[in-house]
Scaffold this motif. Sequence first.
Motif, mmCIF file in Angstrom:
data_model
loop_
_atom_site.group_PDB
_atom_site.id
_atom_site.type_symbol
_atom_site.label_atom_id
_atom_site.label_comp_id
_atom_site.label_asym_id
_atom_site.label_seq_id
_atom_site.Cartn_x
_atom_site.Cartn_y
_atom_site.Cartn_z
ATOM 1 N N LYS A 56 52.471 71.253 4.116
ATOM 2 C CA LYS A 56 53.015 70.858 2.974
ATOM 3 C C LYS A 56 54.377 70.274 3.435
ATOM 4 N N ARG A 57 55.014 69.290 2.724
ATOM 5 C CA ARG A 57 56.430 68.891 2.628
ATOM 6 C C ARG A 57 56.602 67.964 3.950
ATOM 7 N N VAL A 58 55.607 67.051 4.304
ATOM 8 C CA VAL A 58 55.795 66.275 5.166
ATOM 9 C C VAL A 58 56.378 64.960 4.725
ATOM 10 N N LEU A 59 57.606 64.705 5.459
ATOM 11 C CA LEU A 59 58.190 63.394 4.994
ATOM 12 C C LEU A 59 57.637 62.072 5.588
ATOM 13 N N VAL A 60 57.159 61.226 4.916
ATOM 14 C CA VAL A 60 56.656 59.731 5.803
ATOM 15 C C VAL A 60 57.969 58.874 5.519
ATOM 16 N N ASP A 61 58.353 58.607 7.161
ATOM 17 C CA ASP A 61 59.707 57.820 7.074
ATOM 18 C C ASP A 61 59.386 56.650 7.836
ATOM 19 N N GLY A 63 61.011 54.392 8.467
ATOM 20 C CA GLY A 63 62.252 53.977 9.121
ATOM 21 C C GLY A 63 62.815 54.686 10.516
ATOM 22 N N SER A 64 61.863 55.887 10.692
ATOM 23 C CA SER A 64 62.160 56.724 11.734
ATOM 24 C C SER A 64 61.388 56.515 13.161
ATOM 25 N N ALA A 65 61.767 56.462 14.342
ATOM 26 C CA ALA A 65 61.095 56.082 15.519
ATOM 27 C C ALA A 65 60.647 57.336 15.945
ATOM 28 N N VAL A 66 60.633 58.462 15.638
ATOM 29 C CA VAL A 66 59.892 59.807 16.220
ATOM 30 C C VAL A 66 59.520 60.593 15.306
ATOM 31 N N GLU A 67 58.389 61.368 15.686
ATOM 32 C CA GLU A 67 57.874 62.385 14.506
ATOM 33 C C GLU A 67 58.687 63.476 14.916
ATOM 34 N N VAL A 68 58.978 64.245 14.053
ATOM 35 C CA VAL A 68 59.967 65.466 14.059
ATOM 36 C C VAL A 68 59.305 66.706 13.191
ATOM 37 N N MET A 69 59.490 67.920 14.133
ATOM 38 C CA MET A 69 58.960 68.962 13.505
ATOM 39 C C MET A 69 60.321 70.160 13.232
ATOM 40 N N TYR A 70 60.112 70.846 12.275
ATOM 41 C CA TYR A 70 61.190 71.858 11.921
ATOM 42 C C TYR A 70 60.689 73.316 12.536
ATOM 43 N N ASP A 124 65.608 72.317 16.322
ATOM 44 C CA ASP A 124 66.041 73.613 15.377
ATOM 45 C C ASP A 124 67.220 73.146 14.531
ATOM 46 N N ALA A 125 66.874 72.656 13.672
ATOM 47 C CA ALA A 125 67.899 72.293 12.329
ATOM 48 C C ALA A 125 67.217 72.593 10.955
ATOM 49 N N TYR A 126 68.164 72.541 9.895
ATOM 50 C CA TYR A 126 67.582 72.709 8.632
ATOM 51 C C TYR A 126 67.308 71.333 7.887
ATOM 52 N N LEU A 127 66.097 71.082 7.569
ATOM 53 C CA LEU A 127 65.907 70.024 6.492
ATOM 54 C C LEU A 127 64.644 70.706 5.428
ATOM 55 N N PRO A 128 64.727 70.314 4.222
ATOM 56 C CA PRO A 128 63.834 70.806 3.392
ATOM 57 C C PRO A 128 62.020 70.583 3.882
ATOM 58 N N TYR A 129 61.852 69.719 4.686
ATOM 59 C CA TYR A 129 60.849 69.148 5.145
ATOM 60 C C TYR A 129 60.405 70.073 6.102
ATOM 61 N N THR A 130 58.664 70.171 6.456
ATOM 62 C CA THR A 130 58.428 70.978 7.532
ATOM 63 C C THR A 130 58.292 69.768 8.905
ATOM 64 N N ALA A 131 58.106 68.450 8.312
ATOM 65 C CA ALA A 131 58.110 67.610 9.624
ATOM 66 C C ALA A 131 58.326 66.185 8.955
ATOM 67 N N ILE A 132 58.543 65.319 9.842
ATOM 68 C CA ILE A 132 58.698 64.121 9.605
ATOM 69 C C ILE A 132 57.528 63.242 10.473
ATOM 70 N N VAL A 133 56.796 62.450 9.754
ATOM 71 C CA VAL A 133 55.937 61.516 10.423
ATOM 72 C C VAL A 133 56.620 60.107 10.120
ATOM 73 N N ALA A 134 56.534 59.324 11.117
ATOM 74 C CA ALA A 134 57.183 58.142 11.435
ATOM 75 C C ALA A 134 56.457 56.759 11.567
ATOM 76 N N ARG A 135 56.889 55.877 12.197
ATOM 77 C CA ARG A 135 56.283 54.441 12.614
ATOM 78 C C ARG A 135 54.931 54.785 13.437
ATOM 79 N N LEU A 136 55.201 55.564 14.400
ATOM 80 C CA LEU A 136 54.130 55.943 15.317
ATOM 81 C C LEU A 136 53.282 56.479 14.686
ATOM 82 N N TRP A 137 53.128 57.320 13.761
ATOM 83 C CA TRP A 137 52.036 57.806 13.292
ATOM 84 C C TRP A 137 51.355 56.634 12.219
ATOM 85 N N LEU A 138 52.210 56.010 11.682
ATOM 86 C CA LEU A 138 51.817 54.908 10.778
ATOM 87 C C LEU A 138 50.902 53.781 11.629
ATOM 88 N N HIS A 139 51.413 53.457 12.719
ATOM 89 C CA HIS A 139 50.927 52.586 13.317
ATOM 90 C C HIS A 139 49.463 52.938 14.077
#
Length: 194
Positions: A56-61, A63-70, A124-139
Amino acid sequence: MSVARLPVEVDDRESKRAKGMASPIIGFSDDDKVGTIQPHDDALVVKLRIGGYDVKRVLVDQGSAVEVMYPDLYKGLKLRPEDLTTYDSPLVSFEGKTVTPKGLIRLLIQTGLDIVEVDFIMVDAYLPYTAIVARLWLHALRAVSSTLHQKVKYLSEGQVKEVIGDQLVARQCMVSAISRRPSIEPSTIAEDNL
């Protein structure tokens, strides 16, 4: 000079075959807003199957160039430090700070029956999301996202499939992010405005 258009006879079987091979078009209409709270400016936050787990809490961004996990996702997937490969390139956070990633890991993201392999950068940083999926995943998924419609649409098995966002979760994440910001002294604000 005018050009006359002559009628062209088309073999009906050819026409039907061509229509059957045409891919559906991905698009959004007002019908796609049904079930959403309008007007809004919510981020697109979804649930995806990552590394074999529902996340849960995966941000679809887009505008981001990389997928990030927290860290929450990293720990939840029971990953170990040795699962990460080195990733030396620093990232710039939403706050403009430089963040040094802990490493990189390749994981599978399953959307419906479709599976895409993605390189996540562990931060290793705080954001309320568990991950960010970006252009690479969308493409890789050949998907199109719309924050207005709160959906990701993609083609699969000749049909348009959807991943639907969760506005309530998006709003909870926003409140969480705002509440964690350091407060600014009122005197500092007054001095800055002088």
